[in-house]
Design an enzyme around this catalytic site. Structure first.
Site, PDB file in Angstrom:
ATOM      1  N   VAL A  18     -22.073 -80.328  34.719  1.00  0.00           N
ATOM      2  CA  VAL A  18     -21.102 -79.508  35.453  1.00  0.00           C
ATOM      3  C   VAL A  18     -21.750 -78.868  36.688  1.00  0.00           C
ATOM      4  O   VAL A  18     -21.170 -78.883  37.784  1.00  0.00           O
ATOM      5  CB  VAL A  18     -20.494 -78.423  34.531  1.00  0.00           C
ATOM      6  CG1 VAL A  18     -19.413 -77.657  35.281  1.00  0.00           C
ATOM      7  CG2 VAL A  18     -19.920 -79.043  33.270  1.00  0.00           C
ATOM      8  N   ALA A  32     -13.462 -75.776  51.156  1.00  0.00           N
ATOM      9  CA  ALA A  32     -12.950 -75.077  49.963  1.00  0.00           C
ATOM     10  C   ALA A  32     -13.128 -73.568  50.139  1.00  0.00           C
ATOM     11  O   ALA A  32     -14.160 -73.109  50.636  1.00  0.00           O
ATOM     12  CB  ALA A  32     -13.702 -75.554  48.723  1.00  0.00           C
ATOM     13  N   ASP A 202     -15.973 -77.139  18.701  1.00  0.00           N
ATOM     14  CA  ASP A 202     -15.684 -77.038  20.134  1.00  0.00           C
ATOM     15  C   ASP A 202     -14.189 -76.786  20.369  1.00  0.00           C
ATOM     16  O   ASP A 202     -13.815 -75.903  21.160  1.00  0.00           O
ATOM     17  CB  ASP A 202     -16.129 -78.333  20.832  1.00  0.00           C
ATOM     18  CG  ASP A 202     -15.782 -78.342  22.299  1.00  0.00           C
ATOM     19  OD1 ASP A 202     -16.475 -77.659  23.074  1.00  0.00           O
ATOM     20  OD2 ASP A 202     -14.798 -79.018  22.681  1.00  0.00           O
ATOM     21  N   LYS A 206     -12.163 -73.329  21.974  1.00  0.00           N
ATOM     22  CA  LYS A 206     -11.163 -73.366  23.049  1.00  0.00           C
ATOM     23  C   LYS A 206      -9.831 -72.755  22.608  1.00  0.00           C
ATOM     24  O   LYS A 206      -9.217 -71.994  23.354  1.00  0.00           O
ATOM     25  CB  LYS A 206     -10.962 -74.819  23.495  1.00  0.00           C
ATOM     26  CG  LYS A 206     -12.209 -75.395  24.164  1.00  0.00           C
ATOM     27  CD  LYS A 206     -12.083 -76.899  24.314  1.00  0.00           C
ATOM     28  CE  LYS A 206     -13.293 -77.524  24.947  1.00  0.00           C
ATOM     29  NZ  LYS A 206     -13.288 -78.994  24.844  1.00  0.00           N
ATOM     30  N   GLY A 303     -16.146 -83.913  31.967  1.00  0.00           N
ATOM     31  CA  GLY A 303     -16.689 -84.741  33.046  1.00  0.00           C
ATOM     32  C   GLY A 303     -17.049 -83.879  34.241  1.00  0.00           C
ATOM     33  O   GLY A 303     -16.457 -82.806  34.453  1.00  0.00           O
TER      34      GLY A 303
HETATM   35  N1  LIG Z   1     -19.925 -81.573  30.404  1.00  0.00           N
HETATM   36  C1  LIG Z   1     -18.629 -81.313  30.467  1.00  0.00           C
HETATM   37  O1  LIG Z   1     -17.822 -82.203  30.773  1.00  0.00           O
HETATM   38  C2  LIG Z   1     -18.120 -79.918  30.226  1.00  0.00           C
HETATM   39  C3  LIG Z   1     -16.724 -79.683  30.250  1.00  0.00           C
HETATM   40  C4  LIG Z   1     -16.248 -78.380  30.060  1.00  0.00           C
HETATM   41  C5  LIG Z   1     -17.140 -77.351  29.835  1.00  0.00           C
HETATM   42  N2  LIG Z   1     -18.502 -77.627  29.777  1.00  0.00           N
HETATM   43  C6  LIG Z   1     -19.406 -76.502  29.541  1.00  0.00           C
HETATM   44  O2  LIG Z   1     -20.213 -76.348  30.693  1.00  0.00           O
HETATM   45  C7  LIG Z   1     -21.492 -75.853  30.314  1.00  0.00           C
HETATM   46  C8  LIG Z   1     -22.568 -76.802  30.835  1.00  0.00           C
HETATM   47  O3  LIG Z   1     -22.370 -78.082  30.275  1.00  0.00           O
HETATM   48  P1  LIG Z   1     -23.113 -79.381  30.832  1.00  0.00           P
HETATM   49  O4  LIG Z   1     -22.455 -80.536  30.174  1.00  0.00           O
HETATM   50  O5  LIG Z   1     -23.185 -79.331  32.300  1.00  0.00           O
HETATM   51  O6  LIG Z   1     -24.555 -79.170  30.191  1.00  0.00           O
HETATM   52  P2  LIG Z   1     -25.904 -79.997  30.519  1.00  0.00           P
HETATM   53  O7  LIG Z   1     -25.596 -81.235  31.273  1.00  0.00           O
HETATM   54  O8  LIG Z   1     -26.656 -80.080  29.255  1.00  0.00           O
HETATM   55  O9  LIG Z   1     -26.691 -79.015  31.518  1.00  0.00           O
HETATM   56  C9  LIG Z   1     -27.207 -77.807  31.086  1.00  0.00           C
HETATM   57  C10 LIG Z   1     -28.023 -77.204  32.213  1.00  0.00           C
HETATM   58  O10 LIG Z   1     -28.508 -75.929  31.773  1.00  0.00           O
HETATM   59  C11 LIG Z   1     -29.907 -75.875  32.005  1.00  0.00           C
HETATM   60  N3  LIG Z   1     -30.530 -75.074  30.948  1.00  0.00           N
HETATM   61  C12 LIG Z   1     -30.528 -75.342  29.628  1.00  0.00           C
HETATM   62  N4  LIG Z   1     -31.219 -74.397  28.974  1.00  0.00           N
HETATM   63  C13 LIG Z   1     -31.646 -73.542  29.900  1.00  0.00           C
HETATM   64  C14 LIG Z   1     -32.431 -72.361  29.864  1.00  0.00           C
HETATM   65  N5  LIG Z   1     -32.909 -71.889  28.710  1.00  0.00           N
HETATM   66  N6  LIG Z   1     -32.684 -71.730  31.023  1.00  0.00           N
HETATM   67  C15 LIG Z   1     -32.204 -72.211  32.197  1.00  0.00           C
HETATM   68  N7  LIG Z   1     -31.465 -73.322  32.303  1.00  0.00           N
HETATM   69  C16 LIG Z   1     -31.197 -73.973  31.159  1.00  0.00           C
HETATM   70  C17 LIG Z   1     -30.424 -77.292  31.988  1.00  0.00           C
HETATM   71  O11 LIG Z   1     -31.620 -77.355  32.743  1.00  0.00           O
HETATM   72  P3  LIG Z   1     -32.415 -78.729  33.029  1.00  0.00           P
HETATM   73  O12 LIG Z   1     -31.469 -79.562  33.857  1.00  0.00           O
HETATM   74  O13 LIG Z   1     -33.608 -78.334  33.796  1.00  0.00           O
HETATM   75  O14 LIG Z   1     -32.699 -79.314  31.684  1.00  0.00           O
HETATM   76  C18 LIG Z   1     -29.252 -78.033  32.627  1.00  0.00           C
HETATM   77  O15 LIG Z   1     -29.362 -78.022  34.019  1.00  0.00           O
HETATM   78  C19 LIG Z   1     -21.445 -75.716  28.785  1.00  0.00           C
HETATM   79  O16 LIG Z   1     -21.060 -74.419  28.445  1.00  0.00           O
HETATM   80  C20 LIG Z   1     -20.369 -76.705  28.397  1.00  0.00           C
HETATM   81  O17 LIG Z   1     -19.763 -76.379  27.168  1.00  0.00           O
HETATM   82  C21 LIG Z   1     -18.993 -78.875  29.970  1.00  0.00           C
END
Ligand SMILES: NC(=O)c1ccc[n+]([C@@H]2O[C@H](COP(=O)([O-])OP(=O)(O)OC[C@H]3O[C@@H](n4cnc5c(N)ncnc54)[C@H](OP(=O)(O)O)[C@@H]3O)[C@@H](O)[C@H]2O)c1
Length: 436
Positions: A18, A32, A202, A206, A303
């Site tokens: 994200v 934007a 999850d 929500k 996504g």
């Molecule tokens: N993915 C989706 O489609 C989606 C949809 C709706 C909501 N969300 C929500 O959006 C949020 C992020 O999801 P995501 O899918 O983007 O997760 P992700 O791809 O796993 O990315 C997580 C990010 O957080 C960083 N991070 C993890 N632990 C950390 C720490 N202790 N200190 C600092 N940074 C840290 C990671 O760093 P590194 O990159 O350096 O490892 C990474 O950049 C979550 O709450 C998720 O539930 C996601």
């Protein structure tokens, strides 16, 4: 913050799916928010990691809490995830010092939403989270703003794309849950550790959030009743199909007197039900509200692009200083509604696996009759003839307790080959009547 024509200085913590999507979206759409969104700083775990987005122009913070405390940002965007740990600490720090927060973190809001809302009010910092529910499907603002003048009776939805994808694939391919999950993991449609998704957690996060907005009540994740898709078998999908139903992971928040019931569980939906028609990884939410009637939202629930677009929408609200209290009403106006457990009344699908012997149906009917359970339909699948055969029945509306008594008795019968499976039927009734 973000005064008349000033830019809004944005700090982003979390540069994964994200966070990376957001950086790319803002780079692609510099107009934007009237061009007033300016990313100034970022934070993630590993500065050297190769990323989709170019971060060379932004200040780097190893620690998201330091970014949250920075006086050089107007809004802290939390895209790390997790109900506790660094995401929670950093959001508390930002709100505590009056810095606006935008997050996609449903776990954080479902578990700590009430305390964070109180903090947000105390320091007059916004806490926005459109991306936390339904990704690119705009259900948070719809409930909080567009439907603020209605009386919501129920919000139900398909809120986990991974689960919906798995159920859709099982039905289409005739493969088992384990098979389809392994394939989805290989193709990147399911996480390496899918527990939070398949357990229903999850979706429960929500629906807790949507229930809080819809019913002006603090989210109370601990009180939600949750069952995931990991217990759904191909046999049940097939038998439900013969009866004209689809099995979906239903997330629902509904008014029950002065209380709220929040639950997530597999449910049989008639094929004509709006939520039965949602296939693949799509999300959907259905709101029953007076006097507007039934509204259905369908969209991409996850996504990089769709989720980043929802985060961007919140940032644009901040540019124009347009935001509401966290759950739609000030914290002191949120009602202590209390939660009630699983539904005590309803129609049910019951699937038995019995030894193929004369008298089986009489024995089963006898137990159902003894417990006062009224049968609506009865199906024995001739195609399954063999040592053990499935028998499926649907009940007329009645108390769950009576059905449980009958099912316990049937489970103890000598002819019963496996534990009976009970799945609630959601017939789509309950839409408000006085819409005119
Ligand atoms: N993915 C989706 O489609 C989606 C949809 C709706 C909501 N969300 C929500 O959006 C949020 C992020 O999801 P995501 O899918 O983007 O997760 P992700 O791809 O796993 O990315 C997580 C990010 O957080 C960083 N991070 C993890 N632990 C950390 C720490 N202790 N200190 C600092 N940074 C840290 C990671 O760093 P590194 O990159 O350096 O490892 C990474 O950049 C979550 O709450 C998720 O539930 C996601």
């Amino acid at each position: 913050m973000g005064g008349e024509q000033k830019s809004l200085r944005v700090g982003i913590a979390g540069l994964g799916t994200v966070g990376g999507g957001l950086l790319n979206l803002l780079a692609d759409q510099p107009e934007a928010g009237d061009g007033r969104l300016k990313v100034t700083a970022v934070s993630a775990r590993d500065r050297t990691r190769k990323r989709e987005a170019d971060i060379s122009a932004y200040a780097w913070f190893d620690d998201p809490c330091e970014l949250a405390a920075s006086p050089d940002i107007d809004v802290f965007v939390e895209l790390i995830g997790g109900s506790d740990g660094p995401a929670k600490r950093a959001v508390e720090i930002a709100l505590g010092r009056g810095t606006h927060v935008v997050t996609a973190n449903k776990a954080l809001l479902a578990v700590h939403g009430a305390a964070l809302a109180a903090l947000s009010e105390k320091t007059a910092a916004a806490l926005l989270y459109e991306a936390a529910v339904g990704g690119g499907m705009p259900i948070v603002k719809a409930l909080k703003e567009s439907l603020a003048g209605t009386h919501v009776v129920a919000v139900s939805g398909i809120l986990n794309g991974t689960c919906n994808f798995l159920l859709t694939e099982m039905e289409a391919s005739g493969r088992s849950f384990e098979d389809v999950l392994a394939d989805a993991q290989r193709r990147g449609f399911a996480e390496a550790d899918p527990t939070t998704d398949v357990s229903g957690t999850d979706a429960a996060h929500k629906i807790c959030i949507l229930g809080a907005i819809a019913f002006s009540a603090a989210p109370d994740f601990a009180k939600a009743t949750i069952e995931g898709v990991d217990t759904v078998t191909l046999l049940d999908i097939r038998m439900a199909g013969k009866l004209g139903y689809k099995i979906k992971l239903l997330a629902k928040a509904e008014r029950v007197g002065e209380s709220v019931r929040v639950h997530v569980h597999p449910a049989l939906l008639p094929v004509a039900h709006p939520l039965a028609q949602i296939g693949g990884a799509l999300n959907a939410a259905m709101v029953d509200a007076e006097p507007v009637g039934r509204l259905t939202f369908i969209g991409r629930g996850a996504g990089a692009g769709p989720t980043a677009a929802a985060v961007a929408a919140d940032l644009i609200d901040l540019v124009y200083d347009a935001h509401r209290p966290v759950f739609g009403r000030p914290v002191k106006a949120l009602k202590q509604r209390g939660s009630v457990g699983a539904a005590e009344q309803g129609r049910y699908y019951v699937r038995l696996l019995v030894h193929d012997r004369p008298g089986v149906i009489a024995a089963v009917s006898n137990e159902l009759g003894r417990a006062g359970v009224s049968i609506e339909s009865f199906l024995q699948d001739p195609g399954e003839a063999g040592a053990d055969v499935p028998i499926v029945l649907t009940t007329r509306p009645g108390p769950r307790q009576a059905l449980n008594a009958a099912v316990d008795a049937i489970a103890g019968l000598e002819v019963t080959a496996a534990a009976p499976r009970v799945i609630p039927i959601e017939d789509g009734a309950g839409a408000p009547r006085n819409w005119s």
